[in-house]
Design an enzyme around this catalytic site. Structure first.
Site, PDB file in Angstrom:
ATOM      1  CD  GLU B  60      -1.831  -2.340   1.491  1.00  0.00           C
ATOM      2  OE1 GLU B  60      -0.689  -2.610   1.955  1.00  0.00           O
ATOM      3  OE2 GLU B  60      -2.707  -3.202   1.349  1.00  0.00           O
ATOM      4  CG  HIS B 129     -10.445  -6.398   8.150  1.00  0.00           C
ATOM      5  ND1 HIS B 129      -9.480  -6.987   8.919  1.00  0.00           N
ATOM      6  CD2 HIS B 129     -10.085  -6.617   6.875  1.00  0.00           C
ATOM      7  CE1 HIS B 129      -8.577  -7.555   8.128  1.00  0.00           C
ATOM      8  NE2 HIS B 129      -8.914  -7.334   6.882  1.00  0.00           N
TER       9      HIS B 129
END
Lengths: 358, 327
Positions: B60, B129
């Protein structure tokens, strides 16, 4: 802990690489004596400009004209000049916060840099960035970045854009050896190798990440070997010898330009000053004796001697060049002193643009 | 007008903008061959090829930085994070590079790029998450932060984000991808920074955004059955925030509840409350209340997760409190 004594030899650094690791080219095509003198004079001028500019920068810092963090490049000038002297106008350069040398080598004016260091409106980024954030779009000089490792993926992105457009430019990304322990380095190198991007990753191994010696920070002391993880062509070069730097740069630039392949180069150099202006030149982490040993291989002195021995530089020529450069640097200081501070309206300018692609 | 999903609306926006401008490309994990982890990029690889729809390694920080570099030299990247939870690894590029580049280069380098992906909690994905990041991102000068709550807004706002010459963080709702709504066949773009009154009312203002728009609308519907007319103001863009729209609504209703998905401390609602007290002080008939996630990481167990999340009953309870109605 490993007790292996790291190889720290200087001078013929590439000799400690296995033959499979090195791809360094021989020197470029034969030159006439006049061509040689012209080229070497240009290289010396570029390096001496960086040296004299930063000597005065230190002085200006000491009397409070320059604030913030200020990291000097003195001792490493053969690296910036070696690479940047081989680039085309449409190529790109990106570097760290130790950026004065590369900016000068790329052609940014001493006035624009000194005014930036003074925090004035005529600075290259209008007083918004200071020492660590020199930029010039017209020169393809993409900064000037303050987070160790943060600019390495950005360099990969520039390489991606070159490939996206089908161009044959290259980007040279300078970094310190301490950046290789940072995740951003590995993420960028992996993508550059995977996607075959025209990037040169140039590690200026000046032995210290701030005050931490490379042996105390990196599990591998031959930093260039990190390139093996990405099957990337790699080399190690004596960074005090501008000709050695240029030879390695030439090969890597050609590889990027014609094959769109990245290269990792470890350039062994040394900073003659502290990490920043607030750091003593020697003391807690390195000795005076060590510093003195490296000072004997001053890149400016080495080039000057080479030229003198070849009959390419007389005492008068040296003095004339030095005086000219000192006058230009003095002019940059006068210019910066007289440049206004940014107007207060500038505080909120350039946070956002109000344009769209319509 | 066609009724399509939020996912299809986003896909249409991506496709239309890639057709419109060949500097626009999409990069991220699983965006190409896999067709998108949430299928938002379905069909784009086949239409635009692998140079413009680029699968990345799980890296990322790295590919966010590639986007920044590409934007510096004139491309218009769309960087997809599989979820904004993973974007934490990339925040150095979002915050230190993209957001500050224009400013610290004295205006030389605009960052015409979009960082996008799903934000907030889904179902039983637990702590790592299930997080809403808009207040973090909205803290940063130099970024725009967009949180569409409907398919119509998703398409129009994403097109505006792609055309904007600033870095835009575009926060989609993971639980919204399958929701449906009317989307015009003709082209439209919704300007960033403009809120929309999703339902009119004059008893209380529900200021909200993103996934909570649906919660607020459901709450308003139920409140209407009790004779309480709630106005639902969808901020749509968190930064810049439409202060005028907030002010106009609260001056009309004199009461305000802020509904957001994230945590309370320094949340989006805190900023809304600040605007309200500054601009509507003499108009308020009750303290402003906030509905938000419980002050804990998201738990896994169904009952605890439900207790943690802002929802319709909590919103209704807050509305009754500002109306001084006993529940």
């Amino acid at each position: 802990m490993s007790t292996t004594k790291p190889s720290r030899r200087r001078g013929a650094a590439s000799s400690d690489t296995a033959s499979t690791e090195t791809t360094q080219s021989s020197t470029s095509a034969e030159q006439s004596p006049a061509e040689r003198k012209k080229l070497h004079t240009e290289l010396l001028y570029s390096m001496l400009m960086q040296r004299r500019f930063e000597e005065r920068t230190a002085e200006m810092y000491a009397i409070g004209r320059i604030g913030g963090f200020c990291h000097l490049y003195i001792g490493q000038e053969a690296v910036s000049t070696g690479f940047i002297s081989l680039l085309r106008e449409d190529d790109y350069v990106i570097t760290t916060y130790r950026d004065h040398g590369q900016a000068l080598a790329r052609g940014m004016t001493p006035r624009a840099i000194m005014a930036e260091l003074f925090g004035r409106i005529d600075g290259c980024v209008r007083g918004k960035g200071g020492s660590m954030h020199l930029f010039d779009k017209s020169l393809g000089f993409l900064g000037g970045h303050g987070i160790v490792g943060g600019h390495i993926p950005i360099a990969a992105g520039v390489g991606f854009a070159i490939k996206y457009r089908g161009g044959d430019q290259v980007i040279v990304c300078f970094m310190g050896e301490a950046a290789v322990n940072n995740g951003a380095f590995h993420e960028a190198l992996n993508m550059a190798a995977l996607w075959k991007l025209p990037c040169l990753f140039v590690i200026e191994n000046n032995r210290y990440g701030m005050g931490t010696a490379v042996e105390r920070a990196s599990a591998i002391n031959d930093i260039y070997k990190r390139g093996a993880s990405y099957d990337m062509p790699r080399d190690v070069v004596d960074g005090q010898d501008v000709f050695a730097v240029r030879a390695a740069a030439e090969t890597a630039i050609a590889r990027a330009r014609t094959e769109s392949m990245p290269t990792l180069l470890e350039i062994r150099t040394y900073r003659f000053m502290g990490h920043s202006m607030s750091d003593a030149v020697s003391g807690t982490y390195r000795t005076k004796e060590e510093l003195e040993k490296y000072l004997k291989r001053d890149p400016v002195v080495l080039l000057r001697s080479t030229m003198e021995e070849a009959g390419d530089l007389s005492a008068d020529e040296w003095n004339a060049m030095d005086e000219e450069i000192k006058a230009i640097v003095q002019d940059s200081i006068d210019f910066a002193e007289n440049s206004p501070e940014p107007p207060l309206e500038a505080l909120l300018e350039d946070v956002l643009v109000d344009t769209t692609s319509d | 007008m066609a009724v399509i999903t939020y996912r299809e609306a986003l896909n249409q926006a991506l496709r239309e903008e890639m057709l419109r401008d060949d500097r626009v490309f999409l990069m991220g994990e699983e965006v190409a061959v896999y067709q998108g982890a949430y299928k938002v990029s379905k069909g784009l690889l086949q239409e635009f090829g692998e140079m413009r729809v680029v699968d990345t390694p799980i890296t990322e920080l790295g590919f966010a930085g590639v986007g920044v570099g590409a934007a510096m030299v004139g491309l218009r990247p769309i960087i997809e994070f599989m979820t904004w939870n993973f974007a934490l690894l990339a925040l150095d590029q979002v915050v230190n590079a993209a957001a500050k580049m224009l400013y610290m280069t004295g205006g030389q380098f605009p960052m015409p790029m979009v960082f996008r992906g799903p934000n907030g909690a889904a179902l039983q994905l637990s702590a790592q998450h299930s997080q809403a990041w808009e207040s973090w991102l909205a803290h940063i000068p130099g970024l725009k932060v967009v949180t569409p709550g409907t398919p119509y807004d998703a398409k129009g706002l994403l097109k505006a984000a792609i055309r904007d010459d600033n870095p835009v963080c575009f926060l989609e709702g993971e639980m919204l991808y399958n929701t449906k709504g009317e989307v015009p066949d003709e082209e439209y773009v919704i300007p960033l920074g403009k809120a929309e009154v999703k339902r009119e009312g004059d008893h209380v203002s529900l200021i909200t955004h993103g996934k909570m728009v649906l919660v607020a609308l459901q709450a308003a519907e139920l409140l209407a059955k009790e004779g309480i007319r709630a106005e639902v103001v969808d901020l749509r863009t968190i930064r810049p925030m439409d202060v005028d729209a907030i002010t106009a609504s609260v001056r009309k209703t004199n009461r305000c509840v802020v509904v957001e998905e994230g945590w309370e401390m320094c949340g989006v609602g805190a900023q809304v409350v600040d605007f309200v007290q500054r601009h509507c002080f003499d108009h308020l008939d009750a303290p402003v209340l906030r509905v938000h996630q419980a002050d804990a990481p998201m738990p896994y167990a169904k009952n605890l997760e439900k207790a943690a999340k802002p929802d319709v009953p909590k919103t209704i309870a807050a509305v009754k409190q500002v109306l001084y109605i006993d529940a």
